[in-house]
Design a protein around this motif. Structure first.
Motif, PDB file in Angstrom:
ATOM      1  N   ILE A  33      18.115  11.992 -36.846  1.00 31.06           N
ATOM      2  CA  ILE A  33      18.510  10.714 -36.247  1.00 31.06           C
ATOM      3  C   ILE A  33      19.487   9.977 -37.157  1.00 31.06           C
ATOM      4  O   ILE A  33      20.347   9.239 -36.680  1.00 31.06           O
ATOM      5  CB  ILE A  33      17.264   9.860 -35.930  1.00 31.06           C
ATOM      6  CG1 ILE A  33      16.489  10.501 -34.778  1.00 31.06           C
ATOM      7  CG2 ILE A  33      17.636   8.417 -35.604  1.00 31.06           C
ATOM      8  CD1 ILE A  33      15.135   9.888 -34.513  1.00 31.06           C
ATOM      9  N   GLY A  34      19.382  10.200 -38.454  1.00 32.59           N
ATOM     10  CA  GLY A  34      20.289   9.543 -39.387  1.00 32.59           C
ATOM     11  C   GLY A  34      19.602   8.759 -40.486  1.00 32.59           C
ATOM     12  O   GLY A  34      20.263   8.174 -41.345  1.00 32.59           O
ATOM     13  N   PHE A  35      18.275   8.732 -40.474  1.00 25.65           N
ATOM     14  CA  PHE A  35      17.553   8.068 -41.556  1.00 25.65           C
ATOM     15  C   PHE A  35      17.739   8.879 -42.831  1.00 25.65           C
ATOM     16  O   PHE A  35      17.805  10.108 -42.793  1.00 25.65           O
ATOM     17  CB  PHE A  35      16.058   7.955 -41.229  1.00 25.65           C
ATOM     18  CG  PHE A  35      15.744   7.004 -40.111  1.00 25.65           C
ATOM     19  CD1 PHE A  35      15.606   5.647 -40.356  1.00 25.65           C
ATOM     20  CD2 PHE A  35      15.586   7.466 -38.814  1.00 25.65           C
ATOM     21  CE1 PHE A  35      15.315   4.759 -39.320  1.00 25.65           C
ATOM     22  CE2 PHE A  35      15.289   6.602 -37.773  1.00 25.65           C
ATOM     23  CZ  PHE A  35      15.154   5.242 -38.036  1.00 25.65           C
ATOM     24  N   THR A  36      17.836   8.210 -43.954  1.00 26.86           N
ATOM     25  CA  THR A  36      17.992   8.900 -45.230  1.00 26.86           C
ATOM     26  C   THR A  36      16.775   8.716 -46.133  1.00 26.86           C
ATOM     27  O   THR A  36      16.658   9.397 -47.142  1.00 26.86           O
ATOM     28  CB  THR A  36      19.236   8.395 -45.979  1.00 26.86           C
ATOM     29  OG1 THR A  36      19.120   6.976 -46.192  1.00 26.86           O
ATOM     30  CG2 THR A  36      20.510   8.700 -45.194  1.00 26.86           C
ATOM     31  N   LYS A  37      15.897   7.799 -45.750  1.00 24.19           N
ATOM     32  CA  LYS A  37      14.724   7.513 -46.569  1.00 24.19           C
ATOM     33  C   LYS A  37      13.497   7.318 -45.681  1.00 24.19           C
ATOM     34  O   LYS A  37      13.612   6.935 -44.526  1.00 24.19           O
ATOM     35  CB  LYS A  37      14.943   6.251 -47.396  1.00 24.19           C
ATOM     36  CG  LYS A  37      16.185   6.344 -48.284  1.00 24.19           C
ATOM     37  CD  LYS A  37      16.154   5.356 -49.394  1.00 24.19           C
ATOM     38  CE  LYS A  37      17.385   5.440 -50.256  1.00 24.19           C
ATOM     39  NZ  LYS A  37      17.664   6.713 -50.853  1.00 24.19           N
ATOM     40  N   ILE A  38      12.340   7.595 -46.256  1.00 27.54           N
ATOM     41  CA  ILE A  38      11.073   7.170 -45.672  1.00 27.54           C
ATOM     42  C   ILE A  38      10.456   6.213 -46.680  1.00 27.54           C
ATOM     43  O   ILE A  38      10.860   6.187 -47.845  1.00 27.54           O
ATOM     44  CB  ILE A  38      10.125   8.353 -45.363  1.00 27.54           C
ATOM     45  CG1 ILE A  38       9.871   9.192 -46.609  1.00 27.54           C
ATOM     46  CG2 ILE A  38      10.656   9.194 -44.221  1.00 27.54           C
ATOM     47  CD1 ILE A  38       8.784  10.220 -46.452  1.00 27.54           C
ATOM     48  N   TYR A  39       9.508   5.434 -46.236  1.00 30.30           N
ATOM     49  CA  TYR A  39       8.958   4.390 -47.093  1.00 30.30           C
ATOM     50  C   TYR A  39       7.448   4.500 -47.215  1.00 30.30           C
ATOM     51  O   TYR A  39       6.756   4.900 -46.280  1.00 30.30           O
ATOM     52  CB  TYR A  39       9.306   3.004 -46.523  1.00 30.30           C
ATOM     53  CG  TYR A  39      10.751   2.645 -46.713  1.00 30.30           C
ATOM     54  CD1 TYR A  39      11.147   1.749 -47.694  1.00 30.30           C
ATOM     55  CD2 TYR A  39      11.748   3.220 -45.921  1.00 30.30           C
ATOM     56  CE1 TYR A  39      12.485   1.422 -47.883  1.00 30.30           C
ATOM     57  CE2 TYR A  39      13.086   2.909 -46.106  1.00 30.30           C
ATOM     58  CZ  TYR A  39      13.446   2.009 -47.087  1.00 30.30           C
ATOM     59  OH  TYR A  39      14.778   1.701 -47.274  1.00 30.30           O
TER      60      TYR A  39
END
Length: 112
Positions: free
Chosen positions: A94-100
């Protein structure tokens, strides 16, 4: 946001019917620095899509949403961390580069 897809025998609720409401909600939570969770129990329950759906995740991302956590809704030990790699791959597509993750209520970013 689309938990009904897990319980409604009629199937998923049409994204277009909730898109405007979700847009309003996402604008508020993004402005307040809040995030959303992708829940991997959708694989365990045999759902056709993630929870929230890919459409909802893409909308959140398109509005500037960045804070996404991954949860497994594990009620049994064997489901702890279940399908986390699948969730990371979907978020990355989707384009996310990080998880938190969170520590003392503060979001901590981790590269996907």
């Amino acid at each position: 946001m689309d938990l009904i897809s897990r319980y409604d025998p009629a199937g998923s609720y049409p994204f277009e019917k909730i898109k405007d409401i979700l847009t309003d909600i996402f604008k508020i939570i993004i402005e307040k620095g809040k995030g959303i969770e992708i829940n991997t129990s959708s694989w365990h329950y045999g759902l056709a899509d993630t929870m929230p759906s890919g459409d909802i995740l893409r909308l959140y991302h398109s509005l500037g949403g960045e804070i996404v956590t991954i949860g497994s809704d594990a009620h049994k030990p064997e489901y702890i961390g279940d399908h986390f790699e699948d969730a990371r791959n979907i978020l990355k597509e989707i384009g996310f580069t990080k998880i938190y993750t969170f520590e003392k209520h503060k979001p901590i970013p981790h590269d996907i």
